[in-house]
Design a protein around this motif. Structure first.
Motif, PDB file in Angstrom:
ATOM      1  N   TRP A 337      -8.226  -6.281  10.442  1.00  0.00           N
ATOM      2  CA  TRP A 337      -9.474  -7.013  10.200  1.00  0.00           C
ATOM      3  C   TRP A 337     -10.387  -6.947  11.425  1.00  0.00           C
ATOM      4  CZ3 TRP A 337     -10.708 -12.524  11.539  1.00  0.00           C
ATOM      5  CH2 TRP A 337     -11.899 -12.947  10.931  1.00  0.00           C
ATOM      6  N   LEU A 338      -9.826  -7.202  12.605  1.00  0.00           N
ATOM      7  CA  LEU A 338     -10.631  -7.215  13.831  1.00  0.00           C
ATOM      8  C   LEU A 338     -11.205  -5.838  14.140  1.00  0.00           C
ATOM      9  CD1 LEU A 338      -8.261  -9.446  15.992  1.00  0.00           C
ATOM     10  CD2 LEU A 338     -10.457 -10.132  14.986  1.00  0.00           C
ATOM     11  N   GLU A 339     -10.402  -4.819  13.937  1.00  0.00           N
ATOM     12  CA  GLU A 339     -10.866  -3.448  14.191  1.00  0.00           C
ATOM     13  C   GLU A 339     -12.076  -3.114  13.321  1.00  0.00           C
ATOM     14  OE1 GLU A 339     -10.809   0.107  11.779  1.00  0.00           O
ATOM     15  OE2 GLU A 339      -8.967  -1.086  11.588  1.00  0.00           O
ATOM     16  N   LYS A 340     -12.051  -3.563  12.072  1.00  0.00           N
ATOM     17  CA  LYS A 340     -13.166  -3.287  11.171  1.00  0.00           C
ATOM     18  C   LYS A 340     -14.378  -4.166  11.491  1.00  0.00           C
ATOM     19  CE  LYS A 340     -10.160  -1.633   7.458  1.00  0.00           C
ATOM     20  NZ  LYS A 340      -9.041  -1.334   8.373  1.00  0.00           N
ATOM     21  N   LEU A 341     -14.122  -5.411  11.903  1.00  0.00           N
ATOM     22  CA  LEU A 341     -15.246  -6.272  12.300  1.00  0.00           C
ATOM     23  C   LEU A 341     -16.021  -5.665  13.467  1.00  0.00           C
ATOM     24  CD1 LEU A 341     -13.917  -9.959  12.173  1.00  0.00           C
ATOM     25  CD2 LEU A 341     -15.409  -8.780  10.547  1.00  0.00           C
ATOM     26  N   LEU A 342     -15.331  -4.965  14.335  1.00  0.00           N
ATOM     27  CA  LEU A 342     -15.988  -4.400  15.512  1.00  0.00           C
ATOM     28  C   LEU A 342     -17.136  -3.477  15.113  1.00  0.00           C
ATOM     29  CD1 LEU A 342     -15.798  -4.414  18.595  1.00  0.00           C
ATOM     30  CD2 LEU A 342     -14.232  -2.481  18.450  1.00  0.00           C
ATOM     31  N   TYR A 343     -16.883  -2.600  14.122  1.00  0.00           N
ATOM     32  CA  TYR A 343     -17.986  -1.709  13.736  1.00  0.00           C
ATOM     33  C   TYR A 343     -18.884  -2.318  12.669  1.00  0.00           C
ATOM     34  CZ  TYR A 343     -14.603  -0.050  10.106  1.00  0.00           C
ATOM     35  OH  TYR A 343     -13.692   0.054   9.079  1.00  0.00           O
ATOM     36  N   LEU A 344     -18.396  -3.329  11.949  1.00  0.00           N
ATOM     37  CA  LEU A 344     -19.239  -3.951  10.931  1.00  0.00           C
ATOM     38  C   LEU A 344     -20.290  -4.879  11.545  1.00  0.00           C
ATOM     39  CD1 LEU A 344     -16.559  -4.720   8.185  1.00  0.00           C
ATOM     40  CD2 LEU A 344     -18.404  -3.027   8.049  1.00  0.00           C
ATOM     41  N   VAL A 345     -19.902  -5.720  12.488  1.00  0.00           N
ATOM     42  CA  VAL A 345     -20.881  -6.665  13.044  1.00  0.00           C
ATOM     43  C   VAL A 345     -21.934  -5.952  13.882  1.00  0.00           C
ATOM     44  CG1 VAL A 345     -19.231  -8.572  13.014  1.00  0.00           C
ATOM     45  CG2 VAL A 345     -19.526  -7.230  15.119  1.00  0.00           C
ATOM     46  N   THR A 346     -21.636  -4.743  14.354  1.00  0.00           N
ATOM     47  CA  THR A 346     -22.635  -3.977  15.112  1.00  0.00           C
ATOM     48  C   THR A 346     -23.437  -3.049  14.199  1.00  0.00           C
ATOM     49  OG1 THR A 346     -20.905  -2.348  15.631  1.00  0.00           O
ATOM     50  CG2 THR A 346     -21.371  -4.045  17.293  1.00  0.00           C
ATOM     51  N   GLY A 347     -23.175  -3.088  12.886  1.00  0.00           N
ATOM     52  CA  GLY A 347     -23.954  -2.278  11.942  1.00  0.00           C
ATOM     53  C   GLY A 347     -23.611  -0.805  11.941  1.00  0.00           C
ATOM     54  N   ASN A 348     -22.488  -0.442  12.545  1.00  0.00           N
ATOM     55  CA  ASN A 348     -22.100   0.966  12.593  1.00  0.00           C
ATOM     56  C   ASN A 348     -21.285   1.331  11.351  1.00  0.00           C
ATOM     57  OD1 ASN A 348     -22.946   2.180  15.288  1.00  0.00           O
ATOM     58  ND2 ASN A 348     -21.995   0.253  15.948  1.00  0.00           N
ATOM     59  N   PHE A 349     -21.939   1.264  10.208  1.00  0.00           N
ATOM     60  CA  PHE A 349     -21.205   1.461   8.961  1.00  0.00           C
ATOM     61  C   PHE A 349     -22.072   2.172   7.939  1.00  0.00           C
ATOM     62  CE2 PHE A 349     -19.199  -0.021   4.932  1.00  0.00           C
ATOM     63  CZ  PHE A 349     -17.952   0.535   5.152  1.00  0.00           C
ATOM     64  N   ASN A 350     -21.435   3.107   7.242  1.00  0.00           N
ATOM     65  CA  ASN A 350     -22.099   3.926   6.225  1.00  0.00           C
ATOM     66  C   ASN A 350     -23.366   4.576   6.775  1.00  0.00           C
ATOM     67  OD1 ASN A 350     -20.162   3.614   4.285  1.00  0.00           O
ATOM     68  ND2 ASN A 350     -21.331   2.218   2.975  1.00  0.00           N
ATOM     69  N   ARG A 351     -23.240   5.026   7.993  1.00  0.00           N
ATOM     70  CA  ARG A 351     -24.316   5.823   8.584  1.00  0.00           C
ATOM     71  C   ARG A 351     -23.717   6.845   9.544  1.00  0.00           C
ATOM     72  NH1 ARG A 351     -26.439   4.144  13.642  1.00  0.00           N
ATOM     73  NH2 ARG A 351     -25.581   2.209  14.492  1.00  0.00           N
ATOM     74  N   LYS A 352     -24.504   7.844   9.877  1.00  0.00           N
ATOM     75  CA  LYS A 352     -24.021   8.956  10.671  1.00  0.00           C
ATOM     76  C   LYS A 352     -23.472   8.482  12.016  1.00  0.00           C
ATOM     77  CE  LYS A 352     -25.386  13.604  12.153  1.00  0.00           C
ATOM     78  NZ  LYS A 352     -26.490  14.603  12.160  1.00  0.00           N
ATOM     79  N   GLY A 353     -22.262   8.952  12.330  1.00  0.00           N
ATOM     80  CA  GLY A 353     -21.648   8.613  13.602  1.00  0.00           C
ATOM     81  C   GLY A 353     -20.934   7.286  13.622  1.00  0.00           C
ATOM     82  N   GLY A 354     -21.020   6.514  12.530  1.00  0.00           N
ATOM     83  CA  GLY A 354     -20.286   5.261  12.447  1.00  0.00           C
ATOM     84  C   GLY A 354     -19.091   5.419  11.527  1.00  0.00           C
ATOM     85  N   ASN A 355     -18.435   4.330  11.231  1.00  0.00           N
ATOM     86  CA  ASN A 355     -17.403   4.371  10.195  1.00  0.00           C
ATOM     87  C   ASN A 355     -18.077   4.337   8.829  1.00  0.00           C
ATOM     88  OD1 ASN A 355     -16.058   3.095  12.718  1.00  0.00           O
ATOM     89  ND2 ASN A 355     -14.346   3.697  11.416  1.00  0.00           N
ATOM     90  N   HIS A 356     -17.420   4.902   7.851  1.00  0.00           N
ATOM     91  CA  HIS A 356     -18.029   4.960   6.522  1.00  0.00           C
ATOM     92  C   HIS A 356     -16.946   5.047   5.456  1.00  0.00           C
ATOM     93  CE1 HIS A 356     -17.147   9.292   6.080  1.00  0.00           C
ATOM     94  NE2 HIS A 356     -17.440   9.373   7.366  1.00  0.00           N
ATOM     95  N   LEU A 357     -17.296   4.676   4.248  1.00  0.00           N
ATOM     96  CA  LEU A 357     -16.371   4.790   3.130  1.00  0.00           C
ATOM     97  C   LEU A 357     -16.297   6.241   2.670  1.00  0.00           C
ATOM     98  CD1 LEU A 357     -17.342   1.619   1.058  1.00  0.00           C
ATOM     99  CD2 LEU A 357     -15.546   1.871   2.775  1.00  0.00           C
TER     100      LEU A 357
END
Length: 640
Positions: A337-357
């Protein structure tokens, strides 16, 4: 598009490409290399193998494969060992009264197993059976047929190694994204800032062209690689920053970093408002966290923790690569959960260079309800399913007991629970108590030595096979591997083993004449839609056959395919579902027409092309539709 320029025309015959070696005495030396894939990690890099007799003389990366582009790691050098070793199984075996094994015919083995299964089901019900494995290392295609046998036996109990490695992480995915089968991936190839957590990809790989990606970080001063690991791993030696956390204390470190992000207003407020729910609840949680105490508990110098938290938040593109190191450690589910919160709260999700589904061609796990809401539970320990899976560590307790509803029969396919389970002594003791243990495998494993019947399958390079980890982005690739060698011994591919067992159990007939004729006609004239119509009509007349559809596909459509590709019949059905759900993305990859037409073209290309083929072409905006919560948002707050 550039993608289409990389695609091989369907039907192109490059199965044994001739490559000229250096000229010797004015003559060119010709060497045959056969395209296939490595199956020793989830990436499944395309390779070429030079075969000498039954041995792999030379293995190299396949430069014509658009997925791995010639990349090769050290693991592939071991493939000859997996093909040729002293424990290879080449004939069905039955345990004798003295504990030894004697060869038996397939007819005898199948009939005796079916009779024992009928007796156990009649006396104790479907819950007396359990199933372990199904689609083990490199045997994924065969695993698509295993569910039919579980349905015939009436057992909900599927145990796999994944269930002791990954279910905590999958459970978190279900809470965040709405389904436990929805998987987030990392975008290291395009990231400016990457955190590697609980992994050593330089040695273990697990990323497309892993070492090339790591070397690109090392050679670019504008990019930062952070490794969080108690030990100085090979990847840690390449890192710009190594946070040497105390073993088992990752949760303290990650929580402190997230708290710093909230306290210093380094979170992406617009992203949280637009794309998530529960962000105010977690903000209150982390703003009250004793950051300095948590940092001290982690064992990492405070200035380094602040440096990484701020660096990750300020990076243009940041991503996290996490793996078993935190998923099998203390606080493993909390870590995920914490590992995913790290990139989610910073908005690094479903965009280039971030984590994505990532869209999955054939999801290898399911989604389970919660306890009290309909989740299946075991009869002895009361353990509930996650992702439709049960953890192997409870299996000894489910077997080795006097409980009237204990597990009495176990089918093991492509797995070695006697060595991969946590308590091998307890497992081996439990295996000896079973009334029936059937092992389907390519090798005489430690588990097989406890079996009553051992049913041999061809090796991963003697049959059509595939890997279902279709994690590529923007283009996921799928590779239907054709046999590299003729099968050796009296072996049967897994779908044929399951078909024979289902027939012997009385679940399906020996033949399906109408469907077989429809399949042959369909292969000649797919536009007539004869086979899909005949299959639908058959299932309407026999609705209880719905659970056996993969095996019915093999027994009918498989007969209309080339003999060495019959096992691929289940992929026709998977292609139909894929094209219906992602028709627009499939069209971008060059498969035109309505979904049914796209599916036929996709399936035909799999059969024809010896190399990985594109399944579709995705854009980041497409990935938001993979979130399965009704509101379409990420639910950050998980009360548990």
């Amino acid at each position: 598009m550039a993608l289409r320029a990389m695609m091989h025309p369907a039907g192109q015959d490059v199965t044994a490409r001739k490559l000229n070696g250096r000229a010797t005495m004015g003559q060119a030396k010709e060497i045959d290399f056969k395209p296939t894939a490595c199956m020793l990690c989830s990436i499944g890099c395309a390779i070429e193998i030079q075969v000498e007799g039954r041995h792999f003389k030379k293995i190299r990366g396949d430069k014509l494969a658009p997925s791995s582009q010639g990349y090769l790691c050290q693991k592939a050098a071991r493939l000859d060992h997996y093909q040729n070793h002293s424990e290879r199984l080449k004939q069905p075996l039955k345990r004798q009264p003295d504990g030894s094994f004697a060869p038996v015919s397939w007819e005898q083995a199948i009939q005796e197993i079916a009779e024992k299964m009928k007796a156990i089901k009649a006396g104790h019900g479907g819950h007396a059976f359990a199933y372990y494995g199904g689609g083990g290392q490199g045997n994924h295609l065969g695993g698509t047929y295993s569910g039919a046998l579980r349905a015939a036996l009436g057992t909900p109990y599927l145990y796999t190694a994944l269930a002791q490695e990954k279910t905590g992480d999958f459970w978190v995915n279900g809470e965040l994204f709405g389904r436990q089968s929805v998987l987030p991936l990392e975008g290291m190839e395009h990231a400016d800032y990457a955190i590697v957590l609980g992994a050593n990809p330089f040695t273990a790989h697990g990323l497309p062209r892993t070492r090339d990606v790591l070397k690109a970080f090392k050679s670019d001063p504008a990019r930062t690689l952070v490794v969080i690991d108690p030990r100085v791993s090979e990847t840690a030696r390449m890192a710009d920053i190594h946070l040497q956390v105390k073993p088992g204390h990752d949760a303290y470190l990650l929580a402190a970093m997230i708290a710093i992000l909230f306290r210093e207003n380094r979170v992406d407020e617009a992203f949280l408002r637009e794309r998530t729910t529960g962000h105010e609840a977690i903000r209150k949680l982390f703003e009250t966290l004793p950051v300095e105490d948590f940092i001290e508990a982690s064992g990492v110098p405070a200035e380094k923790v602040y440096e990484v938290a701020r660096g990750f938040a300020s990076a243009h593109r940041a991503t996290v690569r996490a793996d078993l190191g935190i998923q099998q450690s203390l606080h493993s589910t909390l870590n995920s959960w914490l590992e995913k919160l790290l990139y989610l709260v910073t908005g690094n999700f479903n965009r280039k260079g971030g984590n994505h589904l990532g869209a999955q061609f054939a999801p290898f796990i399911g989604h389970s309800k919660k306890p009290g809401e309909g989740a299946v539970t075991t009869r002895v320990t009361g353990m509930h399913e996650i992702c439709k899976l049960f953890p192997p560590n409870i299996l000894p307790l489910e077997i080795d007991t006097d409980h009237p509803e204990r597990v009495r029969a176990l089918i093991v396919d492509s797995g070695n629970i006697a060595r991969s389970g946590a308590d091998t002594r307890a497992l081996e003791k439990a295996l000896r108590k079973l009334e029936l243990l059937v092992v389907i495998d390519v090798a005489m494993t430690e588990t097989a030595r406890h079996a009553h019947y051992v049913l041999p399958a061809p090796t991963q390079f003697e049959k059509a096979e595939a890997t279902f980890f279709t994690y590529g982005f923007p283009v996921p690739y799928f590779h239907l591997r054709k046999p590299v060698l003729e099968k050796e011994g009296d072996t049967l591919p897994e779908p044929e083993i399951y078909r024979r067992l289902l027939v012997a159990l009385g679940a399906i007939p020996e033949r399906f004449p109408v469907l077989e004729r429809a399949a042959k006609l369909h292969r000649r004239y797919p536009g007539l839609n004869v086979y899909p119509a005949a299959l639908a009509a058959t299932l309407k007349l026999k609705p209880h056959w719905q659970a056996y559809v993969p095996v019915i596909l093999y027994a009918t459509l498989g007969r209309a395919l080339q003999e060495d590709k019959a096992s691929a019949a289940s992929l026709w059905g998977v292609s139909q579902f894929w094209a219906r759900r992602f028709s627009r993305q499939v069209a971008r990859a060059g498969y035109t027409g309505k979904p049914a037409q796209q599916a036929e073209k996709l399936f035909q290309r799999m059969l024809d092309d010896p190399r990985p083929i594109p399944l579709g072409e995705f854009e980041y905006e497409d990935l938001w539709k993979l979130i399965r919560h009704p509101d379409g948002k990420i639910h950050l707050y998980i009360p548990e």
